[in-house]
Design an enzyme around this catalytic site. Structure first.
Site, PDB file in Angstrom:
ATOM      1  N   GLN A  95       0.845  -1.202   0.000  1.00 36.22           N
ATOM      2  CA  GLN A  95       0.000   0.000   0.000  1.00 36.22           C
ATOM      3  C   GLN A  95       0.877   1.247   0.000  1.00 36.22           C
ATOM      4  O   GLN A  95       0.383   2.355  -0.139  1.00 36.22           O
ATOM      5  CB  GLN A  95      -0.885   0.019   1.254  1.00 36.22           C
ATOM      6  CG  GLN A  95      -1.823  -1.164   1.354  1.00 36.22           C
ATOM      7  CD  GLN A  95      -2.476  -1.226   2.742  1.00 36.22           C
ATOM      8  OE1 GLN A  95      -3.458  -0.533   3.014  1.00 36.22           O
ATOM      9  NE2 GLN A  95      -1.944  -2.044   3.623  1.00 36.22           N
ATOM     10  N   ASP A 150       6.117   4.853  -1.256  1.00 34.42           N
ATOM     11  CA  ASP A 150       7.462   5.421  -1.070  1.00 34.42           C
ATOM     12  C   ASP A 150       8.559   4.817  -1.944  1.00 34.42           C
ATOM     13  O   ASP A 150       9.659   5.371  -2.039  1.00 34.42           O
ATOM     14  CB  ASP A 150       7.863   5.366   0.415  1.00 34.42           C
ATOM     15  CG  ASP A 150       7.826   3.950   1.013  1.00 34.42           C
ATOM     16  OD1 ASP A 150       8.073   2.976   0.272  1.00 34.42           O
ATOM     17  OD2 ASP A 150       7.564   3.815   2.226  1.00 34.42           O
ATOM     18  N   CYS A 194       1.668  20.341 -16.925  1.00 29.28           N
ATOM     19  CA  CYS A 194       2.079  19.308 -17.879  1.00 29.28           C
ATOM     20  C   CYS A 194       2.926  19.912 -19.008  1.00 29.28           C
ATOM     21  O   CYS A 194       2.548  20.935 -19.589  1.00 29.28           O
ATOM     22  CB  CYS A 194       0.833  18.643 -18.452  1.00 29.28           C
ATOM     23  SG  CYS A 194       1.172  17.440 -19.745  1.00 29.28           S
ATOM     24  N   HIS A 235      -1.605   1.309  -4.241  1.00 31.62           N
ATOM     25  CA  HIS A 235      -2.005   2.714  -4.023  1.00 31.62           C
ATOM     26  C   HIS A 235      -1.141   3.690  -4.812  1.00 31.62           C
ATOM     27  O   HIS A 235      -1.120   4.885  -4.503  1.00 31.62           O
ATOM     28  CB  HIS A 235      -1.985   3.053  -2.529  1.00 31.62           C
ATOM     29  CG  HIS A 235      -3.077   2.384  -1.737  1.00 31.62           C
ATOM     30  ND1 HIS A 235      -3.090   2.298  -0.364  1.00 31.62           N
ATOM     31  CD2 HIS A 235      -4.221   1.764  -2.153  1.00 31.62           C
ATOM     32  CE1 HIS A 235      -4.183   1.670   0.035  1.00 31.62           C
ATOM     33  NE2 HIS A 235      -4.885   1.323  -1.032  1.00 31.62           N
ATOM     34  N   THR A 255       0.439  -2.776   8.725  1.00 30.35           N
ATOM     35  CA  THR A 255      -0.743  -2.046   8.243  1.00 30.35           C
ATOM     36  C   THR A 255      -1.826  -2.104   9.304  1.00 30.35           C
ATOM     37  O   THR A 255      -2.017  -3.141   9.945  1.00 30.35           O
ATOM     38  CB  THR A 255      -1.268  -2.589   6.901  1.00 30.35           C
ATOM     39  OG1 THR A 255      -2.478  -1.879   6.561  1.00 30.35           O
ATOM     40  CG2 THR A 255      -1.564  -4.077   6.921  1.00 30.35           C
TER      41      THR A 255
HETATM   42  C1  BJW Z   1       4.376  -0.823  12.733  1.00 27.64           C
HETATM   43  C2  BJW Z   1       5.565  -0.114  13.019  1.00 27.64           C
HETATM   44  C3  BJW Z   1       6.772  -0.845  12.960  1.00 27.64           C
HETATM   45  C4  BJW Z   1       3.947   1.264  13.161  1.00 27.64           C
HETATM   46  N1  BJW Z   1       6.730  -2.161  12.646  1.00 27.64           N
HETATM   47  N2  BJW Z   1       4.363  -2.118  12.451  1.00 27.64           N
HETATM   48  C5  BJW Z   1     -15.423  -0.767   2.820  1.00 27.64           C
HETATM   49  C6  BJW Z   1     -15.740  -0.394   4.099  1.00 27.64           C
HETATM   50  C7  BJW Z   1     -15.528   0.921   4.519  1.00 27.64           C
HETATM   51  C8  BJW Z   1     -14.993   1.873   3.659  1.00 27.64           C
HETATM   52  C9  BJW Z   1     -14.668   1.489   2.385  1.00 27.64           C
HETATM   53  C10 BJW Z   1     -14.886   0.190   1.983  1.00 27.64           C
HETATM   54  N3  BJW Z   1     -14.466   0.088   0.689  1.00 27.64           N
HETATM   55  C11 BJW Z   1     -14.006   1.285   0.299  1.00 27.64           C
HETATM   56  C12 BJW Z   1     -14.123   2.166   1.299  1.00 27.64           C
HETATM   57  C13 BJW Z   1     -13.705   3.599   1.249  1.00 27.64           C
HETATM   58  C14 BJW Z   1     -12.225   3.793   1.474  1.00 27.64           C
HETATM   59  C15 BJW Z   1     -11.841   3.220   2.838  1.00 27.64           C
HETATM   60  O1  BJW Z   1     -11.287   2.165   2.968  1.00 27.64           O
HETATM   61  N4  BJW Z   1     -12.088   3.971   3.897  1.00 27.64           N
HETATM   62  C16 BJW Z   1     -11.737   3.538   5.248  1.00 27.64           C
HETATM   63  C17 BJW Z   1     -10.745   4.536   5.862  1.00 27.64           C
HETATM   64  C18 BJW Z   1     -12.981   3.370   6.055  1.00 27.64           C
HETATM   65  N5  BJW Z   1     -11.447   3.174   0.406  1.00 27.64           N
HETATM   66  C19 BJW Z   1     -11.227   3.770  -0.767  1.00 27.64           C
HETATM   67  O2  BJW Z   1     -11.730   4.839  -1.027  1.00 27.64           O
HETATM   68  C20 BJW Z   1     -10.365   3.050  -1.775  1.00 27.64           C
HETATM   69  N6  BJW Z   1     -11.004   2.981  -3.039  1.00 27.64           N
HETATM   70  C21 BJW Z   1     -12.071   2.210  -3.285  1.00 27.64           C
HETATM   71  O3  BJW Z   1     -12.551   1.507  -2.429  1.00 27.64           O
HETATM   72  O4  BJW Z   1     -12.516   2.261  -4.573  1.00 27.64           O
HETATM   73  C22 BJW Z   1     -13.782   1.675  -4.877  1.00 27.64           C
HETATM   74  C23 BJW Z   1     -14.799   2.747  -4.671  1.00 27.64           C
HETATM   75  C24 BJW Z   1     -14.731   3.893  -5.410  1.00 27.64           C
HETATM   76  C25 BJW Z   1     -15.692   4.872  -5.234  1.00 27.64           C
HETATM   77  C26 BJW Z   1     -16.669   4.708  -4.281  1.00 27.64           C
HETATM   78  C27 BJW Z   1     -16.727   3.550  -3.535  1.00 27.64           C
HETATM   79  C28 BJW Z   1     -15.775   2.550  -3.721  1.00 27.64           C
HETATM   80  C29 BJW Z   1      -9.063   3.821  -2.014  1.00 27.64           C
HETATM   81  C30 BJW Z   1      -8.189   3.865  -0.814  1.00 27.64           C
HETATM   82  C31 BJW Z   1      -6.954   4.717  -1.109  1.00 27.64           C
HETATM   83  C32 BJW Z   1      -6.075   4.911   0.122  1.00 27.64           C
HETATM   84  N7  BJW Z   1      -5.101   5.923  -0.145  1.00 27.64           N
HETATM   85  C33 BJW Z   1      -4.114   6.227   0.877  1.00 27.64           C
HETATM   86  C34 BJW Z   1      -3.269   7.438   0.386  1.00 27.64           C
HETATM   87  C35 BJW Z   1      -2.299   6.982  -0.714  1.00 27.64           C
HETATM   88  C36 BJW Z   1      -1.482   8.106  -1.211  1.00 27.64           C
HETATM   89  C37 BJW Z   1      -0.636   8.719  -0.142  1.00 27.64           C
HETATM   90  O5  BJW Z   1       0.274   8.063   0.426  1.00 27.64           O
HETATM   91  O6  BJW Z   1      -0.851   9.890   0.138  1.00 27.64           O
HETATM   92  O7  BJW Z   1      -3.284   5.100   1.119  1.00 27.64           O
HETATM   93  S1  BJW Z   1      -4.809   6.563   2.500  1.00 27.64           S
HETATM   94  C38 BJW Z   1      -3.499   5.805   3.394  1.00 27.64           C
HETATM   95  O8  BJW Z   1      -3.999   4.656   4.128  1.00 27.64           O
HETATM   96  C39 BJW Z   1      -2.526   5.272   2.341  1.00 27.64           C
HETATM   97  C40 BJW Z   1      -2.163   3.940   2.924  1.00 27.64           C
HETATM   98  O9  BJW Z   1      -1.660   3.089   1.920  1.00 27.64           O
HETATM   99  C41 BJW Z   1      -3.454   3.474   3.529  1.00 27.64           C
HETATM  100  C42 BJW Z   1      -3.299   2.387   4.543  1.00 27.64           C
HETATM  101  O10 BJW Z   1      -2.580   2.812   5.658  1.00 27.64           O
HETATM  102  P1  BJW Z   1      -1.568   1.818   6.371  1.00 27.64           P
HETATM  103  O11 BJW Z   1      -0.456   1.496   5.475  1.00 27.64           O
HETATM  104  O12 BJW Z   1      -2.309   0.698   6.966  1.00 27.64           O
HETATM  105  O13 BJW Z   1      -0.945   2.770   7.495  1.00 27.64           O
HETATM  106  P2  BJW Z   1      -1.501   3.110   8.951  1.00 27.64           P
HETATM  107  O14 BJW Z   1      -0.801   4.332   9.391  1.00 27.64           O
HETATM  108  O15 BJW Z   1      -2.966   3.112   8.988  1.00 27.64           O
HETATM  109  O16 BJW Z   1      -1.033   1.891   9.862  1.00 27.64           O
HETATM  110  C43 BJW Z   1       0.317   1.699  10.196  1.00 27.64           C
HETATM  111  C44 BJW Z   1       0.426   0.411  10.978  1.00 27.64           C
HETATM  112  O17 BJW Z   1       1.796   0.126  11.180  1.00 27.64           O
HETATM  113  C45 BJW Z   1      -0.223   0.471  12.366  1.00 27.64           C
HETATM  114  O18 BJW Z   1      -1.026  -0.695  12.548  1.00 27.64           O
HETATM  115  C46 BJW Z   1       0.962   0.460  13.333  1.00 27.64           C
HETATM  116  O19 BJW Z   1       0.679  -0.246  14.535  1.00 27.64           O
HETATM  117  C47 BJW Z   1       1.994  -0.264  12.526  1.00 27.64           C
HETATM  118  N8  BJW Z   1       3.391   0.065  12.837  1.00 27.64           N
HETATM  119  N9  BJW Z   1       5.267   1.170  13.277  1.00 27.64           N
HETATM  120  C48 BJW Z   1       5.532  -2.762  12.400  1.00 27.64           C
HETATM  121  N10 BJW Z   1       7.958  -0.274  13.199  1.00 27.64           N
HETATM  122 ZN    ZN Z   2      -1.076  16.984 -20.259  1.00 29.16          ZN
END
Ligand code: BJW
Ligand code: ZN
Length: 239
Positions: free
Chosen positions: A100, A103, A146, A118, A187
């Site tokens: 996800q 970087d 662009c 992502h 995650t």
């Molecule tokens: C350690 C540590 C160490 C710390 N060692 N561990 C179903 C249910 C509910 C909602 C939805 C659903 N389906 C879709 C949705 C909507 C939405 C969603 O999921 N919302 C939720 C928040 C509720 N999803 C979307 O919109 C997605 N698209 C989609 O579903 O399309 C279909 C659709 C379209 C139109 C309408 C309806 C449906 C797209 C999601 C895109 C996410 N984008 C981001 C930004 C990317 C660009 C950027 O970087 O700026 O992606 S958001 C952000 O969160 C980023 C990440 O990849 C993503 C996940 O985060 P991640 O990696 O889990 O990080 P953290 O910080 O949350 O967790 C870190 C973890 O590490 C923690 O657990 C710590 O404990 C741990 N940790 N240090 C090991 N050293």
């Molecule tokens: Zn263009």
């Protein structure tokens, strides 16, 4: 919670391994996570800035957030967790790394089969003509224009409400469908459809091994959950 020995056995016995990584794997490299302790980039939440609405409202502001992250990421290096996944890839019969993270640290560590569901913070895409390219410019004027059509250029990442890149996502689903182990690292498993890959793995009878500093909503549902830093735990899983 489970023991490292259980985790090592799962990895050693698997022939087809899929891995799902999140921001936690890059934490030891110095890149902030989005949520949880030490989470958030500056004062910003992904839910507020990683949206098409935020970009439409104020592209310069959103770009400044991305550019500050690009500057920070450019200074960081892959860590022992990224490198351990390279070693596991080299040993496995079949291996797919689904990340996800935007970087690029898995690529820099040397992972070969990486699916960036992502997107990639080093890619940009024109909203006018669709032109996509790798863009590592850390000093460009913001928001960038662009070179082909002077249209508005956006970061090549997936924002909330946007669909994931279809071919990449289908590959990820295929990899999980045929794996016998899904390793889930750093995650919070709160963002879908990525987190749904854990449900898919359980549905197809694969083992699920979680490595995370804290408990997640899936910790009690997986076969093995190891609490610890990815950079410390993952090297212990390499045969
Ligand atoms: C350690 C540590 C160490 C710390 N060692 N561990 C179903 C249910 C509910 C909602 C939805 C659903 N389906 C879709 C949705 C909507 C939405 C969603 O999921 N919302 C939720 C928040 C509720 N999803 C979307 O919109 C997605 N698209 C989609 O579903 O399309 C279909 C659709 C379209 C139109 C309408 C309806 C449906 C797209 C999601 C895109 C996410 N984008 C981001 C930004 C990317 C660009 C950027 O970087 O700026 O992606 S958001 C952000 O969160 C980023 C990440 O990849 C993503 C996940 O985060 P991640 O990696 O889990 O990080 P953290 O910080 O949350 O967790 C870190 C973890 O590490 C923690 O657990 C710590 O404990 C741990 N940790 N240090 C090991 N050293
Ligand atoms: Zn263009």
């Amino acid at each position: 919670m489970s023991s490292i020995d259980d985790a090592r056995r799962l990895v050693a016995e698997a022939s087809s391994i899929a891995v799902l990584t999140g921001a936690g794997i890059s934490a030891e490299s110095g890149i902030p996570t989005f949520r949880g302790a030490g989470g958030m980039w500056g004062n910003f939440r992904a839910e507020d800035l990683a949206t098409t609405e935020a970009f439409a409202r104020d592209p310069k502001f959103v770009w400044e957030w991305y550019q500050s992250r690009r500057v920070e990421i450019a200074r960081c290096e892959p860590n022992a967790g990224h490198r351990a996944l390279v070693a596991i890839e080299e040993q496995a019969d079949e291996f797919t790394l689904i990340t996800q993270n935007v970087d690029g640290l898995h690529d820099r560590a040397g992972s070969k089969r990486v699916l960036k569901i992502h997107g990639d913070i080093w890619m940009t895409r024109c909203l006018g003509c669709g032109y996509q390219r790798i863009n590592r410019d850390l000093e460009m004027e913001l928001p960038p224009k662009c070179g082909e059509c002077s249209g508005m250029v956006r970061p090549g990442v997936v924002w909330f409400g946007e669909t994931l890149p279809r071919i990449v996502w289908e590959e990820a689903e295929r990899a999980v469908n045929r794996c016998d182990l899904l390793l889930v690292v750093g995650t919070s498993a709160q963002v879908y459809p990525a987190a749904g890959l854990i449900d898919l793995a359980r549905h197809v009878g694969a083992s699920v091994l979680e490595v995370n500093l804290d408990a997640t909503a899936y910790s009690n549902a997986v076969d093995c959950s190891v609490r610890g830093k990815a950079a410390e735990v993952l090297p212990l899983l390499v045969a």
